[in-house]
Design a protein around this motif. Structure first.
Motif, short mmCIF file in Angstrom:
data_model
loop_
_atom_site.label_atom_id
_atom_site.label_comp_id
_atom_site.label_asym_id
_atom_site.label_seq_id
_atom_site.Cartn_x
_atom_site.Cartn_y
_atom_site.Cartn_z
N ASP A 87 69.25 15.62 53.08
CA ASP A 87 69.16 16.70 54.05
C ASP A 87 69.59 16.30 55.45
O ASP A 87 70.21 17.06 56.16
CB ASP A 87 67.73 17.24 54.09
CG ASP A 87 67.34 17.85 52.76
OD1 ASP A 87 68.22 18.38 52.07
OD2 ASP A 87 66.15 17.78 52.42
N GLU A 120 74.21 33.60 60.10
CA GLU A 120 74.74 32.86 58.97
C GLU A 120 75.90 32.00 59.44
O GLU A 120 76.69 32.43 60.29
CB GLU A 120 75.21 33.82 57.89
CG GLU A 120 75.72 33.13 56.64
CD GLU A 120 76.21 34.13 55.61
OE1 GLU A 120 75.58 34.20 54.55
OE2 GLU A 120 77.21 34.81 55.88
N GLU A 179 79.67 25.81 52.17
CA GLU A 179 78.43 26.50 51.80
C GLU A 179 77.90 27.31 52.97
O GLU A 179 78.06 26.93 54.13
CB GLU A 179 77.36 25.49 51.36
CG GLU A 179 77.74 24.71 50.13
CD GLU A 179 76.64 23.80 49.64
OE1 GLU A 179 75.46 24.04 49.97
OE2 GLU A 179 76.97 22.84 48.92
N HIS A 180 77.25 28.42 52.64
CA HIS A 180 76.63 29.28 53.65
C HIS A 180 75.17 28.89 53.84
O HIS A 180 74.48 28.55 52.88
CB HIS A 180 76.70 30.74 53.21
CG HIS A 180 78.08 31.31 53.29
ND1 HIS A 180 78.54 32.02 54.35
CD2 HIS A 180 79.11 31.22 52.42
CE1 HIS A 180 79.78 32.37 54.15
NE2 HIS A 180 80.16 31.89 52.97
N PHE A 181 74.72 28.95 55.09
CA PHE A 181 73.33 28.66 55.44
C PHE A 181 72.82 29.74 56.38
O PHE A 181 73.58 30.28 57.19
CB PHE A 181 73.22 27.31 56.16
CG PHE A 181 73.56 26.13 55.29
CD1 PHE A 181 72.56 25.45 54.61
CD2 PHE A 181 74.87 25.70 55.15
CE1 PHE A 181 72.86 24.37 53.80
CE2 PHE A 181 75.19 24.62 54.35
CZ PHE A 181 74.18 23.97 53.67
N HIS A 212 68.20 20.68 60.14
CA HIS A 212 68.28 21.32 58.82
C HIS A 212 66.88 21.43 58.24
O HIS A 212 66.14 20.45 58.21
CB HIS A 212 69.16 20.48 57.89
CG HIS A 212 69.19 20.99 56.49
ND1 HIS A 212 68.93 20.19 55.41
CD2 HIS A 212 69.46 22.21 55.98
CE1 HIS A 212 69.03 20.91 54.30
NE2 HIS A 212 69.35 22.14 54.62
N ARG A 248 68.03 25.99 52.79
CA ARG A 248 69.24 26.67 53.26
C ARG A 248 69.17 27.16 54.70
O ARG A 248 69.86 28.13 55.05
CB ARG A 248 69.53 27.89 52.37
CG ARG A 248 69.52 27.69 50.91
CD ARG A 248 70.67 26.97 50.30
NE ARG A 248 71.96 27.41 50.71
CZ ARG A 248 73.03 26.64 50.59
NH1 ARG A 248 72.94 25.42 50.10
NH2 ARG A 248 74.20 27.07 50.97
N THR A 249 68.39 26.54 55.56
CA THR A 249 68.28 26.99 56.94
C THR A 249 68.71 25.88 57.89
O THR A 249 68.34 24.73 57.70
CB THR A 249 66.83 27.40 57.26
OG1 THR A 249 66.44 28.44 56.36
CG2 THR A 249 66.70 27.90 58.69
#
Length: 72
Positions: A3, A24, A34-36, A58, A62-63
């Protein structure tokens, strides 16, 4: 990839980030993109779609918290 290795990566805003908004970003990672979900690192700024940003924190899975690379 652990991470912590997302910190320092550069991406682009695909959905506006700002107070009261969950934005986003798309980041090139793990051999792809990749989308976060994204928030402004300062907690109050607005970052418009298309802005180049850097990941400063991070929160798995996914944030991310980001700041504009060019002071935008």
């Amino acid at each position: 990839m652990d991470d912590a290795s997302l910190v320092g990566l550069v991406g682009r805003v695909t959905g506006a980030i700002g107070p009261g908004l969950v934005g986003e970003v798309i980041v090139r990672v793990r051999g792809g993109a990749e989308h976060f979900l994204a928030y402004a690192a300062d907690g109050k700024g607005r970052i418009e779609r298309g802005t180049v940003v850097m990941v400063v924190e991070h929160l798995p899975p996914r944030t991310v918290y980001v700041e504009a690379v060019y002071g935008g």
